[in-house]
Structures are given as structure tokens and as C-alpha cells.
Scaffold this active site. Structure first.
Site, PDB file in Angstrom:
ATOM      1  CE  LYS A   1     -22.521  -6.414  34.257  1.00 38.99           C
ATOM      2  NZ  LYS A   1     -21.069  -6.568  33.587  1.00 38.99           N
TER       3      LYS A   1
ATOM      4  CB  SER B   1     -21.349  -6.478  29.778  1.00 37.43           C
ATOM      5  OG  SER B   1     -20.283  -6.573  31.123  1.00 37.43           O
TER       6      SER B   1
ATOM      7  CB  SER C   1     -17.970  -4.940  31.500  1.00 38.91           C
ATOM      8  OG  SER C   1     -18.055  -6.147  30.031  1.00 38.91           O
TER       9      SER C   1
END
Ligand code: GLN
Length: 485
Positions: A80, A155, A179
Site C-alpha cells: 500500500k 482505505s 481498511s
């Protein structure tokens, strides 16, 4: 060339280790896939093609020479955009870090590299991991591979989409309030948020330090176990990481769950759950019964305070963590500066997006001298009550079964207010407040969109979650990812 991208991380690893295929060919195949479809999906914000190919060749060479290789030898993985990797651009999907290059490896990233995994690129996310749609990214939107008009969740939306679109075998996400689990559920893949302190946060760009955890997203539970083995464990650079021994999580695979006690919290089965989601959840519970689990109703009485508690604590910590982005030390600096005040104010005003600014304002408000006791201190107390709810429940049951989200993925152009979005986090947030592990596993479809179930475990009970998740996958049967060709 064979379509390697359709296989699991475990299968790819086996073939590479046996010398049946070369990592270089797998990496080439995965980039072919990315180049073909990622303009539609938008999982990645940065790719490492040249570096990945060079690293794959090194792993192939090691295997050819009979040298020892790591547990993810040659397997393409993604990280990420909030995990630093030396020499690679890492932006937290924010304008304020749009020119930032990592100067060291986050511990989780280092561990992947040491395990001979091949990092292929960096995935899209909500700015500083604040959100549940991936729409607050400074760079672009990511589309849900099941329906390109829908959000992938967030997210870690890019991470979940990269697995659902078969552009990576494992993707690391981060989870502060859901997330990893919510995007995994929206995209029909598996996501695990480990216990707070299981995985080092060193090199993870901090959102809310007492809640953040890094965890894997993958096609199935077995791949999750494989990755958790690699990224878990103590770290001299993060004092909050547990030195507790890391078991071999793959040993929990293939075990039955007869007699395991599952708690179903009555506060989680509320009217607001979409009817078709509810059906999938109920069917999944029946499957656990078939597997021999004992299902009992439990109560987590402070559940209704979880969302307001989180939205005091997380912004408070965020406002403090984000104070470091000031236009002085690193990141974006405004060009419109007359004095030092302008330097701070304009760099931050121009560099942060709306959601991040909203959280900084809430955070500074609840921490301010006049309101600290009324909000922040109160929230800390309620957090403890939420944790005690779980402690009490785990005296009775081995794990807790819940939905991940009240709805399936919504439309990208759905104009939900911030409060509406915050309320959607209702089933995932408590695990972060209590520090316990949670896994999201695809259970079925509602209106052609994937629905995930969530299993919450005792602290450091990742092994049992993997055991139950793997047993569930077997009874659920094969899970087909969307065809994007
Ligand atoms: N959706 C939650 C939020 O907006 C959770 C985010 C996260 O886990 N990083 O804060």
C-alpha cells in the site's frame, strides 16, 4: 505463456521452488496482466517493473544454484502507498508527499524482501488511509473489479482491487478502523487485520498509532497464513510490537473446527443491514453449524459507542501524527510564501485534501485544553469499556462472527456525507479499539456483489481465525473472481 496470474500465492511459490517455472516469467505475466487491465481498475499508483524483473532473476538464480530462499520466493506482491520502501516513491496518496521517496524499508516491506518476495508496485488508497472508498486519494479513483461503477472500499481499495483483478498474489494493506477488512469484503477477497502488536508499524505512515496495523490481502486464507508468517514478529524499531513467538500459521490449515464456540453479538444484527447481505451472512452461519461449530448469542453492549469513540480517538491521533507535515522537513512546500506562518499554513492548506483537513480539525478540537476531558478522555474510557466487552465475550466463546459491512460496495458517484460513511464502519471499528484480530472472508453474492463475513479472535488468535476461515472456504466451495478480459 501460461496464465500464471490466476493461481494463488501458494501455488506459484510451489512451482517456483520446484523449478517448474521461473519467477521472472511469473513477474512478466503479472505485468502483462497489469498493463492490460489496470487502466480500467486503477489498483496501482506506482509500478516497479524493472526492479521487480531484476529481483526475480536473482531469485531464479538462487534456486538454480540450490541456495536457500525465503518463504515467498519469487512471488509477486504489492504494498500500500503508505509503507515506505527504499528508493521507491511513497505518497500516502497525498499531494503533501507527492514528491517523497522512501529512504529506508518499512519493517513489513523489509521482511517481504528478505523472504524473497518480489514487490511489483504500490497500490492506491484514501489519503493517509482516511476513508472507506479510496476516493480521497490525491492520484485517482480505483474501480471495483466486480462492477466498474462501484467503489472498491477503502482505505486499502487499491490493495483489495489488485487481488480481485488478479494483478498481484498478495497485497499488504493497513487497517485502522476496517481498511483491510471492508475493501476485502467489497472486492470478494480475503483480508486479515492482525492483533495490535503482531506486525511492526515501523515505516508505516502513521494515521492513528494506537489503532493502525499492517495485514495481508489475498485470494484465500492459505495465502494469508503464508504472508502472516513472514511479516509478523518483534522489531527493535517498534516498541509496540509483541515479542511473542510467531507460530507457523500454515499449521492451522486443514484442521476441523468441531466444538469451537462462535459468539454472534446481538448488537451486530441490526435493522440497518441490507436484506440480501443478511441472507448471505445467515447462510454462512449455517455452514459453520454444519462444520460442527457451536453458535451462541452474545452481547457486546457498548457497540453503539464504537463509531463515535473511534471518530474522536482516530482524528486526535491523526492531528498529532500529521503535524510533522509542515513544508519544512519533507514533502510539498507552497510557493506562495511571504513569512514563516505562510510556510506552514499554505503548505498544509494546499497539500492536504478535505477529509484529512476535517480529521485534523476534529482532532485538534477534541485535544484542545477546553474539550480534552469532555471528548478525548471520555473516548479513552469508553474504549476501555469496548475492550472489556470483548474480554468478557472471550471467556465464553472462541471467536466472534459478524458481518463486515451492512452493505455491498456502493456506486462511485454515490454522494454519501462524511457521517454516513463513518457509520458504515460500525462492524469493523471495535476490533481496532480493542486491539483484537479480524479476518474478512468472501461468503457469497448479494445483487451480484461480494459479501464478506468477519471473524474476530482473541488477542494473538490469528491461528484460530485462519483455521476457521480455511474450514469455511472448503465448505463454501470455489470462489470465482470476476473475468476482466
Ligand atoms: N473507514 C475508516 C476511516 O475512515 C477506517 C480507515 C482505516 O482503517 N484506515 O477512518
Amino acid at each position: 505463456m501460461e496464465n500464471f496470474y490466476k493461481l494463488s500465492a501458494f501455488e506459484i511459490r510451489e512451482k517456483i521452488l520446484k523449478g517448474e517455472i521461473k519467477s521472472e516469467d511469473v513477474v512478466k505475466d503479472i505485468f502483462e496482466r497489469i498493463e492490460k487491465i489496470d487502466n480500467k481498475i486503477g489498483s496501482f499508483v506506482n509500478l516497479r517493473k524493472e526492479k521487480a524483473l531484476a529481483e526475480a532473476k536473482i531469485v531464479d538464480e538462487k534456486i538454480k544454484n540450490g541456495e536457500k530462499v525465503g518463504a515467498l520466493a519469487g512471488v509477486p506482491v504489492a504494498i500500500k502507498d503508505n509503507m515506505v520502501s527504499e528508493g521507491d516513491i511513497t505518497t500516502a496518496c497525498s499531494k503533501i508527499l507527492s514528491n517523497y521517496t522512501g529512504v529506508y524499508d518499512a519493517t513489513a516491506v523489509k521482511k517481504l524482501k528478505e523472504a524473497d518476495a518480489i514487490i511489483i508496485g504500490v497500490t492506491n488508497m484514501d489519503e493517509f488511509a482516511m476513508g472507506s472508498t479510496t476516493k480521497t486519494s490525491y492520484h485517482k479513483e480505483t474501480k471495483n473489479p466486480w462492477d466498474l461503477e462501484k467503489v472498491p472500499g477503502g482505505s486499502s481499495g487499491g490493495a483489495a482491487a489488485s487481488i480481485a483483478a488478479q494483478e498481484a498474489f498478495i497485497s499488504l494493506g493497513s487497517d485502522t478502523g476496517g481498511s483491510i477488512r471492508q475493501p476485502a469484503s467489497f472486492c470478494g477477497v480475503v483480508g486479515l487485520k492482525p492483533t495490535y502488536g503482531r506486525v511492526s508499524r515501523y515505516g508505516l505512515m502513521a494515521f492513528a498509532s494506537s489503532l493502525d496495523q499492517i495485514g495481508p490481502i489475498a485470494k484465500n486464507v492459505r495465502d494469508i497464513a503464508l504472508c502472516l508468517n513472514v511479516i509478523s514478529g518483534s522489531d527493535d524499531y517498534d516498541a509496540t510490537v509483541s515479542s511473542r513467538e510467531v507460530p507457523d500459521y500454515t499449521e492451522f490449515l486443514g484442521k476441523d473446527i468441531k466444538g469451537m464456540k462462535f459468539g454472534v453479538p446481538k448488537e451486530y444484527f441490526i435493522d440497518g443491514i441490507n436484506e440480501n447481505v443478511r441472507k448471505v451472512i445467515d447462510e454462512a452461519l449455517d455452514k459453520f453449524r454444519e462444520l460442527g461449530a457451536e453458535i451462541v448469542e452474545i452481547s457486546l453492549p457498548h457497540t453503539k459507542y464504537a463509531v463515535p469513540t473511534y471518530y474522536v480517538i482516530a482524528p486526535a491521533e491523526a492531528s498529532s501524527n500529521l503535524a510533522r507535515f509542515d513544508g519544512v522537513r519533507y514533502g510539498y512546500r507552497s510557493e506562495n510564501i511571504k513569512d514563516v506562518n505562510d510556510l506552514y499554513v499554505n503548505s498544509r492548506s494546499e497539500g492536504f485534501g478535505d477529509e484529512v483537513k476535517r480529521r485534523i480539525m476534529i482532532g485538534t478540537y477534541v485535544l484542545s485544553a477546553g474539550f480534552y476531558d469532555a471528548y478525548f478522555k471520555k473516548a479513552q474510557k469508553v474504549r476501555e469499556l469496548i475492550k472489556e466487552d470483548f474480554d468478557r465475550a472471550f471467556e465464553q466463546v472462541d471467536m466472534i462472527f459478524t458481518p463486515v459491512s451492512p452493505n455491498t460496495a456502493f456506486k462511485l458517484d454515490d454522494k454519501k456525507s462524511p457521517i454516513e460513511l463513518y457509520l458504515e464502519d460500525i462492524f469493523t471499528i471495535s476490533a481496532n479499539l480493542a486491539g483484537i484480530p479480524g479476518i474478512s472472508i468472501p461468503a457469497g453474492l448479494a445483487d451480484n456483489m461480494p459479501v464478506g463475513i468477519q471473524l474476530l479472535g482473541k488477542p494473538f488468535g490469528e491461528g484460530e481465525l485462519i483455521q476457521a476461515g480455511d474450514a469455511f472456504e472448503k465448505i463454501r466451495g470455489e470462489w470465482k473472481l470476476p473475468n476482466l478480459d
